[in-house]
Enzyme design. Structure first.
Site, PDB file in Angstrom:
ATOM      1  N   CYS A 133      40.696 -13.978   1.681  1.00 46.95           N
ATOM      2  CA  CYS A 133      41.734 -12.947   1.601  1.00 46.95           C
ATOM      3  C   CYS A 133      42.299 -12.903   0.196  1.00 46.95           C
ATOM      4  O   CYS A 133      42.405 -13.932  -0.458  1.00 46.95           O
ATOM      5  CB  CYS A 133      42.888 -13.289   2.543  1.00 46.95           C
ATOM      6  SG  CYS A 133      42.389 -13.259   4.210  1.00 46.95           S
ATOM      7  N   GLY A 246      26.467 -16.783  11.055  1.00 46.18           N
ATOM      8  CA  GLY A 246      25.885 -15.698  10.273  1.00 46.18           C
ATOM      9  C   GLY A 246      24.601 -15.254  10.941  1.00 46.18           C
ATOM     10  O   GLY A 246      23.610 -15.987  10.939  1.00 46.18           O
ATOM     11  N   GLY A 268      29.034 -13.690  16.031  1.00 47.29           N
ATOM     12  CA  GLY A 268      29.895 -12.565  15.702  1.00 47.29           C
ATOM     13  C   GLY A 268      29.293 -11.232  16.060  1.00 47.29           C
ATOM     14  O   GLY A 268      29.432 -10.734  17.188  1.00 47.29           O
ATOM     15  N   THR A 269      28.559 -10.650  15.104  1.00 45.15           N
ATOM     16  CA  THR A 269      28.022  -9.288  15.229  1.00 45.15           C
ATOM     17  C   THR A 269      27.224  -9.067  16.510  1.00 45.15           C
ATOM     18  O   THR A 269      27.233  -7.957  17.048  1.00 45.15           O
ATOM     19  CB  THR A 269      27.157  -8.986  13.981  1.00 45.15           C
ATOM     20  OG1 THR A 269      28.009  -9.112  12.833  1.00 45.15           O
ATOM     21  CG2 THR A 269      26.554  -7.605  14.006  1.00 45.15           C
TER      22      THR A 269
HETATM   23  C1  LIG Z   1      34.208  -6.270  12.837  1.00 44.71           C
HETATM   24  C2  LIG Z   1      34.389  -7.643  12.253  1.00 44.71           C
HETATM   25  C3  LIG Z   1      35.674  -8.170  12.116  1.00 44.71           C
HETATM   26  C4  LIG Z   1      35.861  -9.455  11.574  1.00 44.71           C
HETATM   27  N1  LIG Z   1      37.129  -9.971  11.464  1.00 44.71           N
HETATM   28  C5  LIG Z   1      37.297 -11.246  10.988  1.00 44.71           C
HETATM   29  C6  LIG Z   1      38.606 -11.833  10.924  1.00 44.71           C
HETATM   30  O1  LIG Z   1      39.616 -11.256  11.328  1.00 44.71           O
HETATM   31  N2  LIG Z   1      38.713 -13.083  10.392  1.00 44.71           N
HETATM   32  C7  LIG Z   1      37.625 -13.777   9.944  1.00 44.71           C
HETATM   33  O2  LIG Z   1      37.780 -14.929   9.490  1.00 44.71           O
HETATM   34  N3  LIG Z   1      36.376 -13.263  10.030  1.00 44.71           N
HETATM   35  C8  LIG Z   1      36.191 -12.014  10.525  1.00 44.71           C
HETATM   36  N4  LIG Z   1      34.921 -11.482  10.615  1.00 44.71           N
HETATM   37  C9  LIG Z   1      33.760 -12.276  10.141  1.00 44.71           C
HETATM   38  C10 LIG Z   1      33.024 -12.943  11.315  1.00 44.71           C
HETATM   39  O3  LIG Z   1      33.871 -13.838  12.012  1.00 44.71           O
HETATM   40  C11 LIG Z   1      31.780 -13.713  10.789  1.00 44.71           C
HETATM   41  O4  LIG Z   1      32.184 -14.671   9.825  1.00 44.71           O
HETATM   42  C12 LIG Z   1      30.725 -12.798  10.160  1.00 44.71           C
HETATM   43  O5  LIG Z   1      30.643 -11.575  10.820  1.00 44.71           O
HETATM   44  C13 LIG Z   1      29.327 -13.466  10.117  1.00 44.71           C
HETATM   45  O6  LIG Z   1      28.841 -13.775  11.394  1.00 44.71           O
HETATM   46  P1  LIG Z   1      27.854 -12.777  12.231  1.00 44.71           P
HETATM   47  O7  LIG Z   1      26.709 -12.430  11.327  1.00 44.71           O
HETATM   48  O8  LIG Z   1      27.453 -13.560  13.466  1.00 44.71           O
HETATM   49  O9  LIG Z   1      28.672 -11.586  12.556  1.00 44.71           O
HETATM   50  C14 LIG Z   1      34.715 -10.205  11.157  1.00 44.71           C
HETATM   51  C15 LIG Z   1      33.426  -9.668  11.303  1.00 44.71           C
HETATM   52  C16 LIG Z   1      33.240  -8.408  11.855  1.00 44.71           C
HETATM   53  C17 LIG Z   1      31.834  -7.869  12.013  1.00 44.71           C
END
Ligand SMILES: Cc1cc2nc3c(=O)[nH]c(=O)nc-3n(C[C@H](O)[C@H](O)[C@H](O)COP(=O)(O)O)c2cc1C
Length: 309
Positions: A133, A246, A268-269
């Site tokens: 942030c 990730g 996440g995604t």
């Molecule tokens: C729509 C969206 C909102 C997210 N909001 C946050 C958040 O509020 N705080 C945070 O630390 N990471 C946030 N992330 C990051 C995810 O927690 C994660 O680190 C990232 O998407 C990688 O993992 P993935 O490839 O499985 O999605 C967000 C990701 C997405 C896609």
């Protein structure tokens, strides 16, 4: 121990029934998914990032799909820490799944204030500091790109927190080991690796960005090999446990992160195409371990380069 496979793991002092946690920002505050997923079967839930005051977030569009991934610019919209405690956490207490509060602020003081509010509440297993942030007191640079700023915010949070403190690193750095050590030396109990990658998509005909915020963060399968390497680097650099995330979509992806050294993972995604993705992964992990004759998922941690039996 269903299916004869022990899926339980530990992240420091915290024991999880399995290594699959829902990642922050992709699973709401958990309760919104309770009608679709048995929350008790997840290893844990990391809730949407919490700030001191409620935030409206970024203008639409906030999501844009790309080859093998997703771009998001949600702008950290959230209900604010007090409403989270009063409404969401109250409902979450009905479940035995570990709940981790993801925390962010624009200044070190704001991070500390959010933790102070959470310290008075029951039902949380740990904190996860999102240090990707902008620090408004330091020219708007991300806390997590600088070892000094990382050390400062982690040390301040450590002083305020009784609960385990996880620190979620930014992947947007030249040498993640330096940041990982700064967080560890300032009192982090575990490191989450990693957040999204700064990225962009445009509509060239309209000469416009595909996101209201112009740029966003890339997540999903496209980032998995890049983040896997970061997890490997961090595991070699620190002694505290590492949680990898990730692009995880399949049980095999989970095992790749564990073999390079992760103690647990987050999903996440994958929730955007299947809201049940994390539960499906718990079941898939059990199946794959069983067919590969892995009796305990913990035994695979950091086994890269070890002889196969
Ligand atoms: C729509 C969206 C909102 C997210 N909001 C946050 C958040 O509020 N705080 C945070 O630390 N990471 C946030 N992330 C990051 C995810 O927690 C994660 O680190 C990232 O998407 C990688 O993992 P993935 O490839 O499985 O999605 C967000 C990701 C997405 C896609």
């Amino acid at each position: 121990m269903p299916g004869g496979v022990d899926l339980s793991v530990t992240v420091g002092a915290l024991r999880l029934a399995n290594p699959i946690l829902a990642a922050s920002g992709t699973f709401g505050y958990g309760v919104e998914f309770a009608h679709l997923v048995d929350l008790n079967r997840l290893g844990g839930i990391v809730v949407k990032g919490l700030s001191l005051e409620p935030m409206d977030g970024a203008p639409a569009p906030r999501l844009s799909e790309t080859a093998g991934g997703l771009l998001n610019a949600v702008g950290l919209q959230n209900v604010g820490v007090r409403a989270f405690v009063a409404e969401k956490l109250l409902a979450l207490r009905a479940y035995r799944t570990s709940v981790i509060a993801n925390v962010f602020g624009r200044t070190v003081r704001e991070y500390v204030e959010v933790i102070r509010v959470l310290e008075d509440a029951e039902g949380l297993a740990a904190y996860e500091l999102n240090i990707s942030c902008p620090n408004v007191a330091c020219g708007g640079f991300e806390f997590g790109i600088d070892p000094q700023m990382t050390a400062e915010v982690v040390a301040a949070a450590r002083k305020a927190a009784r609960r385990p403190l996880w620190v979620k690193l930014s992947p947007n750095v030249t040498d993640i080991a330096i940041i990982a050590r700064a967080a560890e030396n300032s009192g982090a109990d575990a490191l989450t690796v990693a957040n999204t990658y700064p990225a962009m998509r445009v509509d060239y005909r309209a000469r416009r960005s595909r996101l209201g915020n112009l740029t966003g963060g890339l997540s999903g399968p496209a980032i998995k090999p890049i983040t896997l390497r970061l997890v490997y680097e961090v595991c070699r650099a620190v002694k505290v446990p590492v949680i990898g995330l990730g692009g995880i979509e399949k049980a095999e992806d989970v095992l790749e992160y564990i073999v390079v050294g992760a103690s647990a993972v987050q999903v996440g995604t994958a929730h955007f195409s299947d809201p049940r993705a994390s539960l499906r992964l718990v079941e898939g992990l059990e199946r794959v371990c069983s067919s590969d004759k892995v009796l305990s998922v913990r035994s695979l941690r950091g086994s890269l380069g070890a002889e196969m039996h």
